[in-house]
Write a protein that holds these residues in place. Structure first.
Motif, PDB file in Angstrom:
ATOM      1  N   TYR A  96       0.815  -1.211   0.000  1.00  0.00           N
ATOM      2  CA  TYR A  96       0.000   0.000   0.000  1.00  0.00           C
ATOM      3  C   TYR A  96       0.852   1.266   0.000  1.00  0.00           C
ATOM      4  O   TYR A  96       0.321   2.371  -0.141  1.00  0.00           O
ATOM      5  N   ASN A  97       2.137   1.134   0.180  1.00  0.00           N
ATOM      6  CA  ASN A  97       3.020   2.307   0.258  1.00  0.00           C
ATOM      7  C   ASN A  97       2.918   3.127  -1.031  1.00  0.00           C
ATOM      8  O   ASN A  97       3.063   2.585  -2.138  1.00  0.00           O
ATOM      9  N   PRO A  98       2.663   4.450  -0.943  1.00  0.00           N
ATOM     10  CA  PRO A  98       2.561   5.269  -2.157  1.00  0.00           C
ATOM     11  C   PRO A  98       3.811   5.208  -3.043  1.00  0.00           C
ATOM     12  O   PRO A  98       3.707   5.396  -4.258  1.00  0.00           O
ATOM     13  N   ASP A  99       4.955   4.920  -2.436  1.00  0.00           N
ATOM     14  CA  ASP A  99       6.180   4.830  -3.237  1.00  0.00           C
ATOM     15  C   ASP A  99       6.236   3.585  -4.111  1.00  0.00           C
ATOM     16  O   ASP A  99       7.192   3.402  -4.862  1.00  0.00           O
ATOM     17  N   ARG A 100       5.211   2.754  -4.021  1.00  0.00           N
ATOM     18  CA  ARG A 100       5.194   1.544  -4.863  1.00  0.00           C
ATOM     19  C   ARG A 100       5.232   1.899  -6.352  1.00  0.00           C
ATOM     20  O   ARG A 100       5.630   1.084  -7.180  1.00  0.00           O
ATOM     21  N   ILE A 101       4.808   3.127  -6.718  1.00  0.00           N
ATOM     22  CA  ILE A 101       4.810   3.512  -8.131  1.00  0.00           C
ATOM     23  C   ILE A 101       6.233   3.575  -8.693  1.00  0.00           C
ATOM     24  O   ILE A 101       6.424   3.579  -9.903  1.00  0.00           O
ATOM     25  N   LYS A 102       7.247   3.574  -7.789  1.00  0.00           N
ATOM     26  CA  LYS A 102       8.651   3.589  -8.224  1.00  0.00           C
ATOM     27  C   LYS A 102       9.208   2.174  -8.397  1.00  0.00           C
ATOM     28  O   LYS A 102      10.388   2.003  -8.692  1.00  0.00           O
ATOM     29  N   ALA A 103       8.358   1.170  -8.197  1.00  0.00           N
ATOM     30  CA  ALA A 103       8.829  -0.216  -8.205  1.00  0.00           C
ATOM     31  C   ALA A 103       9.471  -0.593  -9.535  1.00  0.00           C
ATOM     32  O   ALA A 103       8.980  -0.246 -10.609  1.00  0.00           O
ATOM     33  N   LYS A 104      10.590  -1.322  -9.454  1.00  0.00           N
ATOM     34  CA  LYS A 104      11.260  -1.887 -10.620  1.00  0.00           C
ATOM     35  C   LYS A 104      11.352  -3.416 -10.526  1.00  0.00           C
ATOM     36  O   LYS A 104      11.705  -4.063 -11.498  1.00  0.00           O
ATOM     37  N   LEU A 105      11.066  -3.953  -9.352  1.00  0.00           N
ATOM     38  CA  LEU A 105      10.946  -5.395  -9.161  1.00  0.00           C
ATOM     39  C   LEU A 105      10.047  -5.619  -7.951  1.00  0.00           C
ATOM     40  O   LEU A 105      10.199  -4.944  -6.927  1.00  0.00           O
ATOM     41  N   LEU A 106       9.104  -6.536  -8.087  1.00  0.00           N
ATOM     42  CA  LEU A 106       8.285  -6.898  -6.931  1.00  0.00           C
ATOM     43  C   LEU A 106       8.027  -8.399  -6.981  1.00  0.00           C
ATOM     44  O   LEU A 106       8.103  -9.028  -8.020  1.00  0.00           O
ATOM     45  N   TRP A 107       7.741  -8.956  -5.812  1.00  0.00           N
ATOM     46  CA  TRP A 107       7.580 -10.407  -5.734  1.00  0.00           C
ATOM     47  C   TRP A 107       6.599 -10.777  -4.626  1.00  0.00           C
ATOM     48  O   TRP A 107       6.388 -10.012  -3.673  1.00  0.00           O
ATOM     49  N   PHE A 108       5.974 -11.946  -4.776  1.00  0.00           N
ATOM     50  CA  PHE A 108       5.089 -12.464  -3.742  1.00  0.00           C
ATOM     51  C   PHE A 108       5.007 -13.976  -3.900  1.00  0.00           C
ATOM     52  O   PHE A 108       5.135 -14.524  -4.987  1.00  0.00           O
ATOM     53  N   GLY A 109       4.796 -14.667  -2.758  1.00  0.00           N
ATOM     54  CA  GLY A 109       4.764 -16.114  -2.756  1.00  0.00           C
ATOM     55  C   GLY A 109       3.413 -16.691  -3.116  1.00  0.00           C
ATOM     56  O   GLY A 109       3.308 -17.836  -3.553  1.00  0.00           O
ATOM     57  N   LYS A 110       2.375 -15.879  -2.945  1.00  0.00           N
ATOM     58  CA  LYS A 110       1.014 -16.349  -3.213  1.00  0.00           C
ATOM     59  C   LYS A 110       0.129 -15.130  -3.368  1.00  0.00           C
ATOM     60  O   LYS A 110       0.367 -14.105  -2.714  1.00  0.00           O
ATOM     61  N   GLY A 111      -0.898 -15.213  -4.236  1.00  0.00           N
ATOM     62  CA  GLY A 111      -1.816 -14.092  -4.374  1.00  0.00           C
ATOM     63  C   GLY A 111      -1.892 -13.567  -5.794  1.00  0.00           C
ATOM     64  O   GLY A 111      -1.708 -14.304  -6.759  1.00  0.00           O
TER      65      GLY A 111
END
Length: 304
Positions: free
Chosen positions: A140-155
């Motif tokens: 939910y962090n507003p800085d997520r718009i700067k993401a260049k890599l993201l990951w999750f184990g489920k969802g």
């Protein structure tokens, strides 16, 4: 027997060479001879009562057009050039397709509008981590718009693409491409994950990713990113056409592009994730334009 060669009006160079080769009666007579026999240049010159130099010049034009081939074979003194006719026929298509019109939308990977994720999970920019690692609330962090890599184990993650470009147009093809792979704590070549894409809530195909890739650095990764972590993914493309749904040109479903109702809502929904009942729940790494091997975000391309 020779093969039939198919040409169309876009094969301009080949058509010019072919027209030149067939523009004189002498070269047509040479082709008639070669329909019956393989002959050397001296034999062609004798049968058509030509100077040897002229016969050689005509042979060169025919060879450049792909109508014949020549090969050197042993002779009494040195070698001789033997001529063989190549194609059985040329088919020339005198129609041409209308030029296709394309539009591309590039979606930053941090621009998701909805999500549900479970650890392992995290987001990084080019400069470092965005918020706390393995904490789903950081998405939910507003800085997520700067993401260049993201990951999750489920969802899953959900994005909304604008569809105003479809106004008064008929879409022929949609291509949705992204660099992705499985997600383990560190890179792991033996870690499959069944990664599914939904478009407007309709399942568009599942890719069985074999690995969380590493072992070498991703071509775009910043220096601070550890070698032990995931390094790169595979560029995969989901495709919608009038003939059905495809994953990297392999047909994975019967639904046509019209059945996804791309213009009926105010946006096009794209969900990327793991089904709850998937055989391999191995998570997702999603790469932006500054990580991995490909300098792109999530790319949606329309062909009209």
């Amino acid at each position: 027997m020779g093969k039939t060669i198919q040409l169309d009006l876009d094969d301009k160079e080949q058509l010019v060479l072919l027209a030149k080769a067939l523009s004189t009666e002498v070269r047509i007579e040479i082709l008639k001879l070669l329909c019956k026999y393989d002959l050397n240049i001296n034999e062609i010159a004798e049968r058509l009562e030509l100077p040897q130099s002229s016969a050689a010049a005509h042979i060169k034009v025919l060879e450049e057009a792909g109508l014949i081939k020549t090969s050197l074979k042993p002779a009494v003194r040195g070698s001789m050039k033997v001529c063989t006719k190549l194609p059985k026929a040329f088919n020339i298509d005198l129609t041409t397709e209308l030029e296709e019109e394309t539009e591309v939308i590039n979606m930053p990977i941090g621009n998701f509008v909805d999500y549900y994720v479970e650890p392992t999970c995290g987001i990084v920019s080019e400069k470092g981590h965005i918020d706390e690692e393995d904490e789903p609330r950081c998405f939910y962090n507003p800085d997520r718009i700067k993401a260049k890599l993201l990951w999750f184990g489920k969802g899953y993650l959900e994005y909304r693409f604008p569809n105003k470009i479809l106004t008064n147009r008929t879409e022929k093809r949609l291509e949705l491409s992204m660099e992705i792979c499985s997600e383990d704590h560190e890179y792991n070549f033996n870690f499959p994950s069944d990664i599914t894409v939904w478009i407007n809530g309709i399942e568009a195909g599942t890719w069985n990713c074999p690995s969380d890739f590493g072992g070498r650095r991703g071509k775009l990764n910043p220096q601070w990113w550890p070698d032990k972590n995931t390094q790169y993914g595979i560029l995969k493309t989901w495709i919608l056409t009038d003939e059905g749904t495809y994953l990297d040109e392999e047909r994975v479903g019967a639904k046509t592009i019209k059945e996804y109702h791309l213009s009926e809502n105010a946006f096009i929904s794209v969900r990327i994730g793991i089904k709850e009942d998937a055989k391999h729940i191995g998570g997702v790494n999603l790469f932006g334009d500054s990580f991995g091997d490909y300098a792109q975000n999530i790319r949606m391309k329309f062909v009209f």
